[in-house]
Design a protein around this motif. Structure first.
Motif, PDB file in Angstrom:
ATOM      1  N   GLU A  50       0.821  -1.209   0.000  1.00 50.01           N
ATOM      2  CA  GLU A  50       0.000   0.000   0.000  1.00 50.01           C
ATOM      3  C   GLU A  50       0.858   1.263   0.000  1.00 50.01           C
ATOM      4  N   LEU A  51       1.872   1.295   0.838  1.00 49.91           N
ATOM      5  CA  LEU A  51       2.727   2.479   0.912  1.00 49.91           C
ATOM      6  C   LEU A  51       3.539   2.687  -0.367  1.00 49.91           C
ATOM      7  N   SER A  52       3.915   1.609  -1.037  1.00 51.80           N
ATOM      8  CA  SER A  52       4.641   1.778  -2.305  1.00 51.80           C
ATOM      9  C   SER A  52       3.725   2.378  -3.370  1.00 51.80           C
ATOM     10  N   ARG A  53       2.442   2.025  -3.345  1.00 51.56           N
ATOM     11  CA  ARG A  53       1.490   2.649  -4.281  1.00 51.56           C
ATOM     12  C   ARG A  53       1.345   4.137  -3.983  1.00 51.56           C
ATOM     13  N   PHE A  54       1.259   4.479  -2.696  1.00 54.01           N
ATOM     14  CA  PHE A  54       1.149   5.889  -2.311  1.00 54.01           C
ATOM     15  C   PHE A  54       2.402   6.657  -2.741  1.00 54.01           C
ATOM     16  N   ALA A  55       3.572   6.046  -2.533  1.00 47.90           N
ATOM     17  CA  ALA A  55       4.833   6.682  -2.932  1.00 47.90           C
ATOM     18  C   ALA A  55       4.867   6.906  -4.437  1.00 47.90           C
ATOM     19  N   PHE A  56       4.328   5.953  -5.204  1.00 51.68           N
ATOM     20  CA  PHE A  56       4.305   6.102  -6.661  1.00 51.68           C
ATOM     21  C   PHE A  56       3.423   7.281  -7.072  1.00 51.68           C
ATOM     22  N   VAL A  57       2.292   7.441  -6.420  1.00 52.72           N
ATOM     23  CA  VAL A  57       1.409   8.576  -6.730  1.00 52.72           C
ATOM     24  C   VAL A  57       2.126   9.883  -6.418  1.00 52.72           C
ATOM     25  N   TRP A  58       2.744   9.974  -5.254  1.00 51.98           N
ATOM     26  CA  TRP A  58       3.457  11.192  -4.887  1.00 51.98           C
ATOM     27  C   TRP A  58       4.637  11.447  -5.822  1.00 51.98           C
ATOM     28  N   LEU A  59       5.352  10.400  -6.172  1.00 54.66           N
ATOM     29  CA  LEU A  59       6.480  10.517  -7.090  1.00 54.66           C
ATOM     30  C   LEU A  59       6.024  11.092  -8.430  1.00 54.66           C
ATOM     31  N   THR A  60       4.912  10.608  -8.927  1.00 55.81           N
ATOM     32  CA  THR A  60       4.398  11.064 -10.217  1.00 55.81           C
ATOM     33  C   THR A  60       3.967  12.523 -10.166  1.00 55.81           C
ATOM     34  N   PHE A  61       3.210  12.896  -9.148  1.00 57.48           N
ATOM     35  CA  PHE A  61       2.668  14.247  -9.089  1.00 57.48           C
ATOM     36  C   PHE A  61       3.720  15.293  -8.737  1.00 57.48           C
ATOM     37  N   ILE A  62       4.641  14.969  -7.840  1.00 58.65           N
ATOM     38  CA  ILE A  62       5.727  15.901  -7.529  1.00 58.65           C
ATOM     39  C   ILE A  62       6.666  15.993  -8.727  1.00 58.65           C
ATOM     40  N   GLY A  63       6.924  14.851  -9.372  1.00 60.68           N
ATOM     41  CA  GLY A  63       7.771  14.839 -10.562  1.00 60.68           C
ATOM     42  C   GLY A  63       7.202  15.672 -11.696  1.00 60.68           C
ATOM     43  N   ALA A  64       5.879  15.749 -11.787  1.00 65.78           N
ATOM     44  CA  ALA A  64       5.254  16.573 -12.830  1.00 65.78           C
ATOM     45  C   ALA A  64       5.593  18.047 -12.633  1.00 65.78           C
ATOM     46  N   VAL A  65       5.599  18.503 -11.395  1.00 66.96           N
ATOM     47  CA  VAL A  65       5.937  19.906 -11.115  1.00 66.96           C
ATOM     48  C   VAL A  65       7.406  20.169 -11.430  1.00 66.96           C
ATOM     49  N   VAL A  66       8.268  19.251 -11.019  1.00 68.69           N
ATOM     50  CA  VAL A  66       9.698  19.424 -11.272  1.00 68.69           C
ATOM     51  C   VAL A  66       9.984  19.404 -12.775  1.00 68.69           C
ATOM     52  N   ALA A  67       9.387  18.464 -13.494  1.00 64.93           N
ATOM     53  CA  ALA A  67       9.594  18.390 -14.948  1.00 64.93           C
ATOM     54  C   ALA A  67       9.072  19.648 -15.632  1.00 64.93           C
TER      55      ALA A  67
END
Length: 188
Positions: A50-67
Motif C-alpha cells: 500500500e505504501l509503495s502505491r502511495f509513494a508512486f502517486v506522490w512521485l508522479t505528481f511531484i515529478g510533474a511539477v519538477v519536470a
C-alpha cells in the motif's frame, strides 16, 4: 530581491529532487522486500504494498511539477520550430494560458474532492486517502505558480533567447535556466 527569489526557488527544487529520490528508493525497497518475502516465505507485507502505491502517486505528481519547472515535459517542438521569434512568443503565451486553465481545473477538482477523500481510509494503514489524492493540490498550485511567473516574464519581454530556442526544440550546448539572470541583468 530577484536574486533571493531565484536562490529560494533553486533550494526548493533541490529539496524536491531529494524528496523524489527518497520516494523512489523507498518504493524500490518496499517492493523488493515484498517480492523476496513472497518468494521465500510465501507471505508479504501488505503495508509495504500500500505504501509503495502511495509513494508512486506522490512521485508522479511531484515529478510533474519538477519536470514542468525544468521544461522537460512533452511539447510540439516540430510545429513550434517552424515559427520565428514572434510566432514562438505567441505560441508560448497560448500554451501557458492553456496550461494555466488545465492546472486550474486540476486544483479546483482536487479541492472539491478533498472532503470526500478525507472521509475514506486506506484499507491496510488506515491513513486518510486525502494524503494520497491531496497531492493534486500541490501539483496544480505548483504548475499555476510556475506558469504565472512565465506569463509575467512573457508579458514584460524577459523571455531569453535560450528559452525560445528550447521551446522550439532546439537544444543549446549550455542552456540558460529560466531562473538564471540575463547578461544585461548582470551588467555585461
Amino acid at each position: 530581491m530577484a536574486a533571493e527569489m531565484r536562490q529560494a526557488a533553486r533550494l526548493f527544487f533541490g529539496f524536491l529532487d531529494i524528496l523524489l529520490a527518497l520516494l523512489l528508493a523507498a518504493m524500490a525497497v518496499m517492493v523488493f522486500v515484498n517480492v523476496v518475502m513472497r518468494y521465500t516465505m510465501n507471505s508479504g507485507l501488505p503495508v509495504s504494498d500500500e505504501l509503495s502505491r502511495f509513494a508512486f502517486v506522490w512521485l508522479t505528481f511531484i515529478g510533474a511539477v519538477v519536470a514542468y519547472h525544468h521544461r522537460q515535459h512533452m511539447g510540439m517542438e516540430t510545429v513550434v520550430a517552424q515559427f520565428g521569434r514572434r510566432g514562438r512568443l505567441v505560441l508560448m503565451g497560448i500554451s501557458d494560458l492553456l496550461i494555466l486553465g488545465c492546472a486550474g481545473v486540476l486544483t479546483h477538482g482536487t479541492w472539491k474532492q478533498l472532503p470526500i477523500n478525507a472521509s475514506m481510509s486506506a484499507p491496510v494503514t488506515g491513513l486518510s486517502m486525502a494524503w494520497v489524492y491531496g497531492i493534486g493540490l500541490f501539483t496544480g498550485l505548483g504548475i499555476i505558480l510556475i506558469t504565472l511567473e512565465r506569463l509575467a516574464r512573457l508579458a514584460t519581454g524577459r523571455i531569453t533567447e535560450d528559452e525560445l530556442r528550447g521551446f522550439g526544440g532546439e537544444m543549446t550546448e549550455h542552456p540558460q535556466p529560466a531562473s538564471a539572470p540575463r547578461p544585461q541583468d548582470r551588467g555585461e
